[in-house]
Write a protein that holds these residues in place. Structure first.
Motif, PDB file in Angstrom:
ATOM      1  N   GLY A 181       0.826  -1.210   0.000  1.00  0.00           N
ATOM      2  CA  GLY A 181       0.000   0.000   0.000  1.00  0.00           C
ATOM      3  C   GLY A 181       0.855   1.252   0.000  1.00  0.00           C
ATOM      4  O   GLY A 181       0.751   2.097  -0.911  1.00  0.00           O
ATOM      5  N   PRO A 182       1.737   1.422   1.003  1.00  0.00           N
ATOM      6  CA  PRO A 182       2.638   2.573   0.988  1.00  0.00           C
ATOM      7  C   PRO A 182       3.553   2.608  -0.240  1.00  0.00           C
ATOM      8  O   PRO A 182       3.844   3.688  -0.764  1.00  0.00           O
ATOM      9  N   PHE A 183       4.011   1.442  -0.697  1.00  0.00           N
ATOM     10  CA  PHE A 183       4.857   1.398  -1.901  1.00  0.00           C
ATOM     11  C   PHE A 183       4.123   2.033  -3.077  1.00  0.00           C
ATOM     12  O   PHE A 183       4.702   2.824  -3.834  1.00  0.00           O
ATOM     13  N   GLU A 184       2.846   1.687  -3.219  1.00  0.00           N
ATOM     14  CA  GLU A 184       2.044   2.247  -4.309  1.00  0.00           C
ATOM     15  C   GLU A 184       1.882   3.756  -4.156  1.00  0.00           C
ATOM     16  O   GLU A 184       2.068   4.512  -5.122  1.00  0.00           O
ATOM     17  N   ILE A 185       1.546   4.198  -2.948  1.00  0.00           N
ATOM     18  CA  ILE A 185       1.327   5.630  -2.729  1.00  0.00           C
ATOM     19  C   ILE A 185       2.576   6.428  -3.069  1.00  0.00           C
ATOM     20  O   ILE A 185       2.536   7.369  -3.886  1.00  0.00           O
ATOM     21  N   PHE A 186       3.686   6.095  -2.436  1.00  0.00           N
ATOM     22  CA  PHE A 186       4.907   6.851  -2.692  1.00  0.00           C
ATOM     23  C   PHE A 186       5.400   6.669  -4.128  1.00  0.00           C
ATOM     24  O   PHE A 186       5.965   7.586  -4.726  1.00  0.00           O
ATOM     25  N   GLY A 187       5.166   5.483  -4.679  1.00  0.00           N
ATOM     26  CA  GLY A 187       5.647   5.190  -6.026  1.00  0.00           C
ATOM     27  C   GLY A 187       4.956   5.965  -7.122  1.00  0.00           C
ATOM     28  O   GLY A 187       5.579   6.285  -8.145  1.00  0.00           O
ATOM     29  N   VAL A 188       3.661   6.278  -6.944  1.00  0.00           N
ATOM     30  CA  VAL A 188       2.924   6.958  -8.017  1.00  0.00           C
ATOM     31  C   VAL A 188       2.761   8.453  -7.771  1.00  0.00           C
ATOM     32  O   VAL A 188       2.357   9.187  -8.679  1.00  0.00           O
ATOM     33  N   THR A 189       3.072   8.920  -6.559  1.00  0.00           N
ATOM     34  CA  THR A 189       2.889  10.348  -6.263  1.00  0.00           C
ATOM     35  C   THR A 189       3.756  11.211  -7.190  1.00  0.00           C
ATOM     36  O   THR A 189       4.951  10.983  -7.339  1.00  0.00           O
ATOM     37  N   GLY A 190       3.095  12.180  -7.803  1.00  0.00           N
ATOM     38  CA  GLY A 190       3.796  13.109  -8.685  1.00  0.00           C
ATOM     39  C   GLY A 190       3.991  12.616 -10.097  1.00  0.00           C
ATOM     40  O   GLY A 190       4.619  13.304 -10.917  1.00  0.00           O
ATOM     41  N   LYS A 191       3.463  11.443 -10.401  1.00  0.00           N
ATOM     42  CA  LYS A 191       3.639  10.891 -11.749  1.00  0.00           C
ATOM     43  C   LYS A 191       2.419  11.098 -12.649  1.00  0.00           C
ATOM     44  O   LYS A 191       2.423  10.656 -13.798  1.00  0.00           O
ATOM     45  N   GLN A 192       1.378  11.742 -12.119  1.00  0.00           N
ATOM     46  CA  GLN A 192       0.219  12.012 -12.953  1.00  0.00           C
ATOM     47  C   GLN A 192       0.563  13.124 -13.952  1.00  0.00           C
ATOM     48  O   GLN A 192       1.415  13.979 -13.699  1.00  0.00           O
ATOM     49  N   ASN A 193      -0.080  13.095 -15.077  1.00  0.00           N
ATOM     50  CA  ASN A 193       0.107  14.112 -16.114  1.00  0.00           C
ATOM     51  C   ASN A 193       1.567  14.226 -16.566  1.00  0.00           C
ATOM     52  O   ASN A 193       2.069  15.325 -16.849  1.00  0.00           O
ATOM     53  N   GLY A 194       2.246  13.085 -16.617  1.00  0.00           N
ATOM     54  CA  GLY A 194       3.605  13.067 -17.142  1.00  0.00           C
ATOM     55  C   GLY A 194       4.678  13.505 -16.176  1.00  0.00           C
ATOM     56  O   GLY A 194       5.834  13.704 -16.586  1.00  0.00           O
ATOM     57  N   GLY A 195       4.348  13.625 -14.901  1.00  0.00           N
ATOM     58  CA  GLY A 195       5.343  14.044 -13.912  1.00  0.00           C
ATOM     59  C   GLY A 195       6.393  12.983 -13.666  1.00  0.00           C
ATOM     60  O   GLY A 195       6.182  11.795 -13.931  1.00  0.00           O
ATOM     61  N   ALA A 196       7.543  13.407 -13.149  1.00  0.00           N
ATOM     62  CA  ALA A 196       8.652  12.487 -12.934  1.00  0.00           C
ATOM     63  C   ALA A 196       8.539  11.728 -11.615  1.00  0.00           C
ATOM     64  O   ALA A 196       9.276  10.767 -11.394  1.00  0.00           O
TER      65      ALA A 196
END
Length: 202
Positions: free
Chosen positions: A19-34
């Motif tokens: 769960g935390p892996f997913e949260i931290f892993g995808v944060t900031g990656k929406q709309n082409g973010g790094a």
């Protein structure tokens, strides 16, 4: 970009760390973010068997793990019918692990725990005089392990400033979103929760 190390071990509860892996892993990656976090796993040995025999190969071991900005200790485990401890109940008495956690505590920006990962922090002596939460079935054991820690088992997470703990299993997702909001603002947490369709947060 902050690094997040998630400690894994035999019989770790799967959602506690994924769960935390997913949260931290995808944060900031929406709309082409790094992305805002680099997430990796660390274990005492190269490969572990999580709950229900999910085999996971750790990114690092204690010997070669780079010092992270954030360290997360998940939970999972209990006692077998013959009384043998497994998961966190075994790891909380693992001196090598306790020494490593104490060493990391002196270096990391944030130290997090999910569920009965709190027992490891307690046995490492890192919760003295602080507040904590844990899985509702581990409250009495936490009171024994950390008599000088104020417990709030009804709370999803408890923030001591640098050491943040969550209640059981799915509460680790909430705590991780809270940490995202603490470091990068509420909008970043909402964007992440919306992306994974975690309506409980949004």
């Amino acid at each position: 970009m902050r690094t997040v190390a998630i400690f894994i071990f035999d019989d770790v509860e799967v959602l506690d760390f994924t769960g935390p892996f997913e949260i931290f892993g995808v944060t900031g990656k929406q709309n082409g973010g790094a992305g805002l976090f680099e997430v990796f796993t660390v274990a005492e040995k190269p490969k572990i068997a999580a709950r229900n025999n999910l085999i996971v190969e750790a990114t690092y071991t204690f010997e070669n793990c780079p010092t992270p900005d954030i360290l997360l200790i998940p939970g999972g485990g209990g006692f077998r019918p013959d009384g043998t401890p497994f998961g966190t109940r075994r790891e909380m008495n693992n001196q090598k692990l306790l020494d490593w956690v104490r060493e990391m505590n002196d270096k990391v920006e944030l130290l997090l725990s999910v569920c009965t990962g709190s027992l490891i922090l307690a046995k490492a002596g890192l919760l003295e005089g602080l507040s904590a939460t844990t899985h509702f079935k581990a409250v009495e054991q936490m009171r024994e392990a950390a008599p000088n820690t104020q417990l709030f088992p009804e709370k999803r997470w408890v923030d001591n400033g640098r050491i943040i703990l969550s209640a059981g299993v799915s509460a680790g997702i909430d705590m991780s979103l809270y940490v995202v909001s603490k470091l990068h603002g509420e909008a970043a947490a909402v964007d992440t929760a919306t992306y994974i369709q975690y309506d409980y947060w949004v």
